[in-house]
Design an enzyme around this catalytic site. Structure first.
Site, short mmCIF file in Angstrom:
data_model
loop_
_atom_site.label_atom_id
_atom_site.label_comp_id
_atom_site.label_asym_id
_atom_site.label_seq_id
_atom_site.Cartn_x
_atom_site.Cartn_y
_atom_site.Cartn_z
N ARG A 11 49.20 29.10 43.83
CA ARG A 11 47.43 29.04 44.32
C ARG A 11 47.06 27.91 44.60
NH1 ARG A 11 43.50 30.70 45.95
NH2 ARG A 11 42.02 31.79 44.50
N GLY A 12 46.46 27.29 46.10
CA GLY A 12 46.60 26.81 46.65
C GLY A 12 45.46 25.65 45.67
N GLU A 13 44.27 26.11 45.80
CA GLU A 13 43.07 26.26 45.47
C GLU A 13 43.16 25.14 43.86
OE1 GLU A 13 40.60 28.93 42.51
OE2 GLU A 13 40.27 29.33 44.97
N ASP A 14 44.54 25.69 43.30
CA ASP A 14 44.36 24.96 42.36
C ASP A 14 45.15 23.63 41.66
OD1 ASP A 14 43.26 26.72 40.52
OD2 ASP A 14 45.16 27.66 39.51
N ARG A 36 47.54 21.78 45.59
CA ARG A 36 47.62 21.63 46.57
C ARG A 36 47.46 20.94 47.01
NH1 ARG A 36 48.62 25.32 51.55
NH2 ARG A 36 47.36 26.78 50.59
N GLY A 88 41.83 38.93 49.38
CA GLY A 88 41.99 40.48 49.68
C GLY A 88 42.99 40.60 50.67
N GLU A 140 53.31 38.14 47.48
CA GLU A 140 54.30 36.93 46.76
C GLU A 140 55.58 36.68 45.58
OE1 GLU A 140 53.06 33.38 49.03
OE2 GLU A 140 53.22 33.37 46.82
#
Length: 1160
Positions: free
Chosen positions: A19-22, A24, A52, A86
């Site tokens: 999860r990128g916002e967590d 990255r 989405g 994914e």
């Protein structure tokens, strides 16, 4: 050879779903960077899809083309439909039989149960998904549950929350899998990862050019092993690959066409390739292999013909190819235009032990006696991997007696298996290269390269060129311009010389351990090199004069002993018989302690380059001029019977003359002034020398050392100084400097002579006439210490090249402002003067690194010190009037203010000194003021008046720690919480003070000199936090080593030990009282040596005959002790400061060697 199967060609090594916002910009950025450094190819997509949006086909393709599929579950992972899709695809790939993907699950900041049952943030995410993606929710939940049930890694559990360690574990796991390739590399690989990291293999994968790299080093150092490890790691990324092992051996036995056929057949995957000639093979390689990027390793190449037949040019290969060569000749690869050559390094000490242990022992922790012997073996083998393996196997399961015997033998006779491996490097040399290598091994180890070349240069060869060849072939190394040879190669050379001696007597290389009497019948005039290395007092070693007389062809004579702590010891040998003559073919004469008063009258070696007769009995040299046109170096250090120097008239090329310590030298021949090529003249401690000759034309002189020439009163007027870089006239009676260049009018300069021996300075003063320092414009080091100087000329500011200035021990009250103009100055010594102030202009010394102001009379330091951004060491010891330390540079590493009895405070960021190397012994006002300031700043109302006895010391010590800015909460909070804060820079606390009872905090005590501590039944090293010790002792002598302690495991193995740091300063100022007791408290967080501890540990307290142990105590601290800890203080029962007649000593030591020391 490589296996014949064709593996699936993965495009990527790793695909990571996260999860990128967590994570990255932190965790993932660090992980991708670590992957890159280790050569792991990871798919990386920095784009963020709109909420989405469907996952793109290229991401699905990247998943399918990646061998390792990593899922990083974080708090908001489930909120992304992209991540969940994914995950579904990753689990589908896991179920595929071919190709075989490997899935890794990581729980970053979320527990597996949260993922498995979709609770917490995952439940919130699915509440939203149910509204927008209802058709996929069940599939996503099933995927999360399935993934959470796989074996996963939790950051907190694996590495106690340390992120970099967690990433390291993940990378190593993947690397271990990736390295399982077609070639067997070997067992117990040590140090290979270091070389792989340096090479950064990822840059060669997908490159747009042909890369050619070389791996060079001496035999047995691991070149082939590293090449195999590289091949296994990256062969899968190339369309064709081949590892041609032992090119030299195969081509010698079967011809180069065999290597060509192996190479073409492997890369083109054909077995019926037939080649009739090398030329035909070259054409096939150029036509058939250039069509695709390949990985080719040519192992152990040693001839240009091999290179031209197998990889003649980078143009032969397709861009993206990587060609790796291994060999022992760096120049061979360099001349072949190999882009990059990687030198194999020897293993360091820890790596050597690790490799040796893996072959010598079955168990991981051998007994102490074997550990000590193993350490000696590895020291002698100096990190050579093959030698470590050979000796490990040789000593496996052998007794201590065998170990000792083999170790003794190793130091005298080399192991035959090792010599066999190293010998080809020597055999491949040309004859003149072999001769020079043996000469260097005999006589020039540790010598300056240019010096050795000047001695070895002959009419038919260039020594420098041969030295370069030997270096390129790793038989010698050049470090700091000095020649070095690995211990094993030196042993090989000694063995070769022994073999040669059986056939001819050209070289004798003997050490005092294996000295064999020089038999006149055995030694003939064939001898060209005689080297006798004395390592101990050798009065019983005979040298016969007649034997030396017979050696008419002697080129090198070296009878010497090494320096010990910077000084030679006056060893001698038992010389007998007459020395009627010495070989006139000598080019090098070293004879330390020569017992003769005169050299033979017919000794006239016209080609001699160096004469070193240090510590000899020589009284006089030749009285008439002798033409030694090649003589460059003459060392007569500590020839205490020498009264006059030789005539230098026809020694025009002399570059270095050392007369240090010739205490009876009274006359220097006038011809010394005509040595126009002389670079170094050292006459230190020639205490009877009074003057120089009047005619001085030393145009090239760079270093002039007259230190300690107590009777030297004057330098010659015409002494040429235009090339001088170092001038040392400390501890002399020189009252005047000669005039150089244009004169400068200087008013009222006063210099004082030393007319008595050093240490007894005369107060007679002499007015100095006008002086200019303009002639010293090249000067880099100037030493005027202990010259009774009372004033420094303003012209000193014109010494623009000066790096080091020493004005120690004079009578200076002021330093001119011009000193701030010394823009290159790095080291300034002003200690031991009477300075009343330090000029503000000192802030202009922007290059200054070290400043010593100890023992002066100023009350403050200039604020401009903060401008010295390069200052790392500052000393003000013994400045008893100094009151305040101003703001200092944040680059300062060491600050020493011992015995500054008036020092009250440090200001501004100077308090950061307490986090580095700081010494404040005997600064009572500063100690008290820091404690008071800390009490006030923390709103504590209890008075710190010295009359308080209850907890007086504890409170004052705690407040002092806070005032010093030290995070050591355990002491401050009156508990054992020191052991709760391993993140503090403080690792060890030592306190010494007067006292006679062990504090109650120590749970194990004894009235003997040792105390046994039972370890908990559920003892676990991971919960062990440290320990404390305490000993009560009495002093019996003034100067003696303080009591120290050792810790032993239940089986007698060592768990470490300690002694108080710098305790002598505390005790040297107090008288001895028979019934007076002292206490040493020690607390430490250093648990590294306790990994094997179990059952019980014994603390043994020992001292020399000057100390008596009265009582001792110890306590180990584990997590459970901290949980049950009461308010009992580590410093309970300590007296108030007023009760300590001799004050005390506090020493705080840090993890990286930081030291803070206080005494009062």
């Amino acid at each position: 050879m490589a296996a014949s199967f064709i593996p699936h060609r993965w495009i990527y090594d790793v695909f990571v779903s996260f999860r990128g916002e967590d994570i990255r910009k932190n965790f993932m950025d660090h992980m991708f960077n670590d992957f890159k450094q280790k050569g792991i190819r990871a798919f990386k997509d920095n784009t963020e899809l709109p909420k989405g949006e469907e996952i793109s086909p290229h991401l699905y393709k990247a998943i399918e083309e990646s061998r390792f599929l990593i899922v990083v579950f974080s708090k908001n992972y489930a909120s992304s439909s992209w991540c969940l899709r994914e995950l579904v695809r990753i689990l589908e790939c896991k179920l595929m039989e071919s190709p075989q993907h490997e899935v890794r699950i990581i729980f970053y900041d979320v527990k597996p149960d949260v993922v498995r049952k979709q609770t917490g943030s995952y439940a919130e995410a699915f509440a939203k998904h149910t509204l927008s993606n209802s058709t996929e929710v069940d599939k996503w939940k099933e995927a999360l549950s399935m993934a959470a049930n796989l074996s996963g890694s939790e950051r907190q559990d694996m590495t106690n929350g340390f992120e970099y360690k967690f990433i390291e574990c993940i990378s190593k796991d993947i690397l271990n899998k990736l390295c399982v390739g077609p070639l067997h590399v070997g067992e117990n690989l040590v140090g290979i990862d270091f070389h792989l990291d340096r090479l950064v293999l990822s840059r060669f994968v997908g490159s747009d050019k042909v890369n050619m790299i070389g791996i060079c080093g001496i035999s047995g150092i691991g070149k082939t092993t590293l090449a195999k490890a590289i091949y296994n790691r990256i062969y899968i990324h190339f369309e064709g690959s081949c590892f041609c092992e032992d090119v030299k051996g195969v081509s010698k036995q079967q011809g180069l066409t065999q290597v060509q056929m192996q190479m073409i057949g492997k890369i083109m995957k054909t077995e019926d390739m037939k080649i009739s000639s090398v030329g035909e093979g070259i054409m096939v390689i150029k036509q058939r292999i250039a069509s695709k990027p390949i990985l080719l390793v040519l192992d152990d190449v040693d001839d240009q013909e091999q290179l031209e037949a197998l990889a003649g040019s980078s143009r032969w290969f397709c861009p993206g190819s990587l060609i790796i060569f291994t060999g022992k000749d760096k120049q061979l690869l360099s001349s072949h235009r190999v882009n990059e050559i990687h030198d194999m390094k020897y293993l360091d000490g820890d790596q050597s032990l690790e490799l040796f242990y893996s072959f010598a022992f079955e168990e991981e922790n051998p007994s102490t006696c074997f550990k000590e012997l193993a350490s000696q073996v590895t020291i002698h083998l100096q990190g050579h991997p093959l030698a470590l393996k050979i000796f490990g196997r040789l000593l496996y399961h052998k007794s201590v007696h065998v170990w000792k015997s083999e170790l003794d033998r190793l130091q005298t006779y080399p192991n035959s298996e090792i010599v066999t491996k190293l010998r080809p490097s020597f055999d491949g040399l040309a004859s003149d290269q072999k001769e020079m290598f043996l000469d260097i091994a005999c006589a020039f180890i540790g010598e300056n390269k240019d010096f050795a070349a000047s001695v070895l240069d002959g009419s038919h060869c260039s020594a420098n060129a041969i030295i370069e060849v030997l270096s390129d072939r790793f038989l010698i190394t050049v470090s700091a311009d000095c020649l070095q040879i690995h211990e094993l190669i030196q042993s090989m050379a000694r063995e070769i010389i022994r073999e040669e001696f059986r056939q001819n007597h050209r070289r004798l290389w003997i050490s005092s351990e294996d000295y064999d009497v020089l038999d006149v019948n055995k030694v003939t005039e064939e001898v060209e090199v005689l080297v006798l290395l004395l390592k101990k007092n050798c009065q019983n070693i005979p040298i016969d004069g007649q034997t030396l007389t017979r050696m008419k062809n002697l080129r090198i004579l070296k009878i010497c002993f090494p320096e010990i702590q910077g000084r030679w010891q006056p060893f001698a040998v038992n010389f007998s018989g007459r020395l009627d003559s010495l070989s006139n073919k000598l080019r090098l004469l070293y004879w330390h302690g020569l017992p003769l008063k005169f050299l033979p009258s017919d000794f006239y070696p016209e080609n001699i380059v160096t004469i070193d007769l240090s510590y000899s009995h020589i009284k006089h040299f030749w009285t008439t001029p002798k033409c030694f046109r090649r003589l460059k170096f003459m060392n007569l250090r500590y020839c205490i019977y020498l009264t006059s120097t030789p005539d230098f008239t026809d020694i025009a090329n002399l570059e270095e003359l050392i007369l240090e310590g010739c205490k009876n030298l009274v006359k220097v021949h006038a011809s010394i002034g005509l040595l126009k090529k002389l670079l170094v003249l050292n006459m230190r401690d020639c205490t009877c020398l009074t003057s120089f000759p009047s005619n001085m034309e030393m145009d090239s002189l760079q270093i002039l050392i007259l230190s300690g020439c107590l009777k030297m009163k004057k330098l010659p007027e015409d002494l040429a100084m235009k090339s001088l870089t170092e001038l040392h006239i400390d501890r002399t009676s020189i009252a005047e400097l000669p005039l150089f260049g244009q004169q400068e009018s200087i008013r009222s300069r006063w210099w004082t002579s030393i007319t008595a021996p050093f240490g007894l300075l005369s107060k007679q003063q002499h007015p100095q006439r006008s002086v200019s320092l303009a002639g010293f414009n090249m000067l880099k080091s100037l030493n005027f210490s202990y010259c009774n100087l009372v004033q420094v000329p303003e012209s000193i500011g014109g010494l623009s090249c000066l790096n080091r200035l020493n004005l120690e021990g004079n009578n200076l009250e002021h330093v001119p402002n011009a000193i701030g103009g010394l823009s290159c100055l790095k080291d300034l010594h002003l200690e031991g003067n009477n300075l009343l102030e330090v000029p503000e202009s000192i802030g202009g010394l922007l290059c200054l690194e070290r400043l010593d102001l100890a023992g002066n009379n100023f009350t403050s330091l200039p604020g401009s010190l903060s401008q010295l951004s390069h200052l790392t060491h500052l000393f003000v010891n013994g400045c008893k009037k100094l009151e305040v330390v101003p703001e200092l540079s944040d680059q300062l590493m060491q600050f020493s203010a011992n015995d500054c009895t008036s020092l009250c405070s440090v200001t501004g960021s100077s308090k950061d000194l307490f986090m580095r190397f700081s010494y404040f012994s005997n600064c009572p006002k500063l100690f008290t003021n820091l404690a008071i300031d800390s009490k006030a700043s923390t709103s504590e109302t209890q008075c710190l008046d010295s009359s308080i006895t209850s907890q007086g010391f504890t409170n004052q010590f705690s407040s002092f720690l806070r005032g010093a800015g030290i995070r050591c909460a355990g002491v401050q909070n009156n508990k054992s919480e020191f052991f709760r804060f391993p993140g503090s820079f403080v690792q060890d606390v030592d306190i010494i003070y007067q006292g006679n009872s062990i504090p109650e905090w120590f749970t194990n005590t004894s009235t003997e000199n040792h105390v046994k501590v039972e370890l908990p039944s559920d003892w676990c090293f991971n919960t062990f936090r440290g320990f404390g010790t305490c000993v009560v002792f009495k002093r019996k002598k003034h100067y003696c080593d303080i009591v120290r302690y050792y810790v032993k495991n239940f089986d007698g193995a060592s768990l470490g030990g300690c002694y108080p740091f710098n305790h002598r300063r505390y005790f040297e100022r107090m008288p001895i009282r028979i019934n007076e007791s002292f206490i040493w408290l020690h607390y430490t967080l250093d648990t590294r040596k306790w990994k094997e501890a179990k059952n019980f540990a014994t603390f043994c307290f020992k001292g020399d005959e000057g100390y008596e142990v009265k009582e001792c105590g110890a306590r180990v601290v584990c997590d459970e002790d901290l949980e049950q800890d009461t308010n009992l203080s580590m410093l309970q029962d300590l007296p108030a400061l007023s009760q300590l007649e001799y004050g005390g000593l506090i020493n705080l030591s840090g993890h990286r060697g930081e030291i803070i020391q206080w005494s009062w």
